[in-house]
Design an enzyme around this catalytic site. Structure first.
Site, mmCIF file in Angstrom:
data_model
loop_
_atom_site.group_PDB
_atom_site.id
_atom_site.type_symbol
_atom_site.label_atom_id
_atom_site.label_comp_id
_atom_site.label_asym_id
_atom_site.label_seq_id
_atom_site.Cartn_x
_atom_site.Cartn_y
_atom_site.Cartn_z
ATOM 1 N N ASN A 208 0.997 -1.244 0.012
ATOM 2 C CA ASN A 208 0.063 -0.016 -0.015
ATOM 3 C C ASN A 208 0.850 1.174 -0.056
ATOM 4 O O ASN A 208 2.075 1.014 -0.016
ATOM 5 C CB ASN A 208 -1.168 0.073 1.258
ATOM 6 C CG ASN A 208 -0.128 0.040 2.397
ATOM 7 O OD1 ASN A 208 0.335 1.037 2.785
ATOM 8 N ND2 ASN A 208 -0.471 -1.028 3.320
ATOM 9 N N LYS A 286 8.839 -18.105 -9.202
ATOM 10 C CA LYS A 286 8.253 -16.886 -9.947
ATOM 11 C C LYS A 286 7.094 -17.580 -10.756
ATOM 12 O O LYS A 286 7.156 -18.559 -11.600
ATOM 13 C CB LYS A 286 9.207 -16.306 -10.457
ATOM 14 C CG LYS A 286 8.544 -15.081 -11.276
ATOM 15 C CD LYS A 286 9.501 -14.467 -12.183
ATOM 16 C CE LYS A 286 9.006 -13.422 -13.131
ATOM 17 N NZ LYS A 286 9.731 -12.885 -14.332
ATOM 18 N N ASP A 305 -4.630 -9.139 13.205
ATOM 19 C CA ASP A 305 -4.877 -7.762 13.552
ATOM 20 C C ASP A 305 -3.948 -7.336 14.856
ATOM 21 O O ASP A 305 -4.287 -7.736 15.568
ATOM 22 C CB ASP A 305 -6.172 -7.381 13.858
ATOM 23 C CG ASP A 305 -6.350 -5.797 14.022
ATOM 24 O OD1 ASP A 305 -5.752 -5.127 14.604
ATOM 25 O OD2 ASP A 305 -7.479 -5.297 13.189
ATOM 26 N N LYS A 338 -14.208 1.303 16.086
ATOM 27 C CA LYS A 338 -12.970 0.719 16.066
ATOM 28 C C LYS A 338 -12.343 0.654 17.317
ATOM 29 O O LYS A 338 -11.663 -0.522 17.767
ATOM 30 C CB LYS A 338 -11.880 1.482 14.925
ATOM 31 C CG LYS A 338 -10.826 0.555 14.465
ATOM 32 C CD LYS A 338 -10.260 1.190 13.149
ATOM 33 C CE LYS A 338 -11.199 0.976 11.942
ATOM 34 N NZ LYS A 338 -10.441 1.631 10.963
HETATM 35 O O1 C5P Z 1 -9.068 -1.866 11.039
HETATM 36 P P1 C5P Z 1 -7.984 -0.923 10.418
HETATM 37 O O2 C5P Z 1 -6.845 -1.216 9.401
HETATM 38 O O3 C5P Z 1 -8.722 0.562 9.862
HETATM 39 O O4 C5P Z 1 -7.314 -0.298 11.692
HETATM 40 C C1 C5P Z 1 -6.236 0.420 11.883
HETATM 41 C C2 C5P Z 1 -5.440 0.497 13.134
HETATM 42 O O5 C5P Z 1 -5.342 -0.961 13.263
HETATM 43 C C3 C5P Z 1 -4.092 1.065 12.906
HETATM 44 O O6 C5P Z 1 -3.702 1.300 14.133
HETATM 45 C C4 C5P Z 1 -3.280 -0.155 12.525
HETATM 46 O O7 C5P Z 1 -1.870 -0.228 12.788
HETATM 47 C C5 C5P Z 1 -3.877 -1.334 13.210
HETATM 48 N N1 C5P Z 1 -3.913 -2.645 12.380
HETATM 49 C C6 C5P Z 1 -3.059 -3.709 12.784
HETATM 50 N N2 C5P Z 1 -3.099 -5.044 12.415
HETATM 51 C C7 C5P Z 1 -3.747 -4.983 11.082
HETATM 52 C C8 C5P Z 1 -4.609 -3.969 10.712
HETATM 53 C C9 C5P Z 1 -4.733 -2.648 11.197
HETATM 54 O O8 C5P Z 1 -2.339 -3.426 13.887
HETATM 55 N N3 C5P Z 1 -3.775 -6.055 10.633
#
Ligand code: C5P
Length: 398
Positions: A208, A286, A305, A338
């Site tokens: 990204n 590859k 997450d 969130k």
């Molecule tokens: O759900 P979202 O991606 O919008 O959440 C953003 C927050 O969650 C940010 O603080 C990001 O660093 C954290 N995040 C994480 N691991 C993930 C996705 C998001 O720690 N897989």
């Protein structure tokens, strides 16, 4: 932050010497006292009069000034300080330090001292990259000399690259960190930053556009308040700040492992733009285009997450867990949801709709949300937002 601390500031002869005048002002503003010492070359750029006027005390310039020896010997001068700061540390001055020369007041003070020394190098990028200078920097590091900068940027000579002296406020932060007088001294904070790369095969990945700018600024600001920062970063385009322990990772799952390995911590700030999915069956070789793959389909699986995992930990959960929420609509509503869902303590929410220019830009406008309410901060540079957030963290931990 520097109340009652005495800094002996050695100013070397480079164009960045003009910034040392501002440094004197900032150290005093932070409560410290500055005794300036100018090398002969420094006096080609700034005058002892301006340095002493800003410092509110005499500026020293020459080893063989007998009046000074009668007033205060050079040994005493260097030992009466809590810290020696060399800014700008030119290639020549650093070489003298590394070689143990003592042929003028500045180098003699540096040899005679037993107090901590911090250097802020400033020189042309080719001089900075020259093996002789790199060797000297390594020697100084081995000798326990702390360093802040140099940073990359446009130089007075018109070239672009590493060699610019750190800004005066960064130097003050480094002094505070070295002296252990910051509001976060002795605290450990984990910061995640940057994007993650999720491999498709050995040569391709899903990524990204996160630059890591906000995460780097937060790590720098926390470190500026004296925190020990573990900076877990994906492949970001903005370099990590100096003075933090950098752990480089590629994928979300590596980032989670690195964060877990860094715990315990007093606080954790999850500023990384972690990929939500990884390729379920990463290919070991590859993937070739061709008849069999005209319609290549990748199956994606959700990543762990990190924020939610750490927030839910029973053992080792940091006392304060801060997450980010980049939203394009109903920013506050989504961020508040969130906060609940991920069980963190604060969410720093920002509107990343293209019209705001925040994504990839230098500024940010955030709302900090916690269980008690929300605080909308005015739009400001990412550095300013980072400093305010670091101060809020320090207040919460105090
Ligand atoms: O759900 P979202 O991606 O919008 O959440 C953003 C927050 O969650 C940010 O603080 C990001 O660093 C954290 N995040 C994480 N691991 C993930 C996705 C998001 O720690 N897989």
């Amino acid at each position: 932050m520097l109340d009652g601390k005495r800094v002996l500031l050695i100013v070397g002869g480079g164009i960045a010497a003009y910034k040392s005048l501002d440094l004197i002002r900032l150290v005093r503003k932070a409560g410290g006292a500055v005794t300036p010492v100018l090398t002969r070359a420094a006096m080609e750029f700034i005058t002892p009069l301006s340095a002493s006027a800003l410092a509110g005390q005499k500026a020293y310039t020459d080893l063989f000034d007998l009046t000074d020896e009668a007033e205060m010997g050079h040994i005493e001068l260097s030992r009466s300080a809590d810290m020696l700061v060399v800014a700008p540390a030119t290639a020549d001055l650093a070489a003298k330090m590394a070689g143990g020369h003592a042929d003028d007041l500045a180098s003699t003070l540096l040899m005679a001292t037993d107090t901590p020394v911090l250097i802020a190098p400033a020189m042309n990028m080719r001089m900075w990259l020259h093996p002789a200078n790199q060797r000297n920097m390594a020697l100084l590091e081995d000798d326990g000399v702390a360093r802040v900068g140099p940073s990359e940027g446009e130089m007075a000579c018109g070239e672009y690259g590493p060699g610019r002296m750190a800004e005066p406020d960064e130097i003050v932060d480094a002094i505070v960190a070295q002296l252990g007088t910051g509001a976060l001294s002795g605290r450990h904070v984990v910061v995640t930053s940057g994007p993650t790369h999720e491999p498709i095969d050995p040569v391709r990945y899903i990524a990204n556009r996160s630059s890591g700018a906000q995460g780097s600024a937060i790590a720098a600001a926390l470190s500026g308040l004296g925190a020990n920062v573990t900076f877990v970063t994906g492949p970001a385009s903005v370099p990590p700040p100096p003075g933090v322990a950098v752990v480089r990772v590629e994928t979300a799952s590596q980032m989670l492992d690195a964060v877990k390995a860094a715990l315990p911590a007093d606080a954790a700030v999850f500023a990384a733009a972690v990929a939500d999915w990884h390729v379920e069956a990463e290919s070991g070789t590859k993937i070739k285009k061709g008849v069999a793959n005209t319609d290549l389909k990748l199956s994606l699986t959700e990543n762990p997450d990190i924020l939610a995992t750490v927030s839910r930990m029973r053992k080792n959960r940091p006392g304060l867990v801060v997450g980010f929420a980049a939203e394009t609509d109903d920013v506050i509503g989504n961020a508040r949801a969130k906060l609940k869902r991920k069980k963190c303590d604060w969410i720093v929410a920002n509107d990343v709709s293209p019209a705001t220019g925040i994504m990839g830009g230098d500024e940010n406008a955030v709302t900090v949300i916690d269980r008690a309410g929300e605080e909308a901060w005015p739009r400001a540079s990412k550095e300013h937002v980072a400093r305010r957030l670091a101060q809020r963290i320090a207040d919460a931990l105090s």
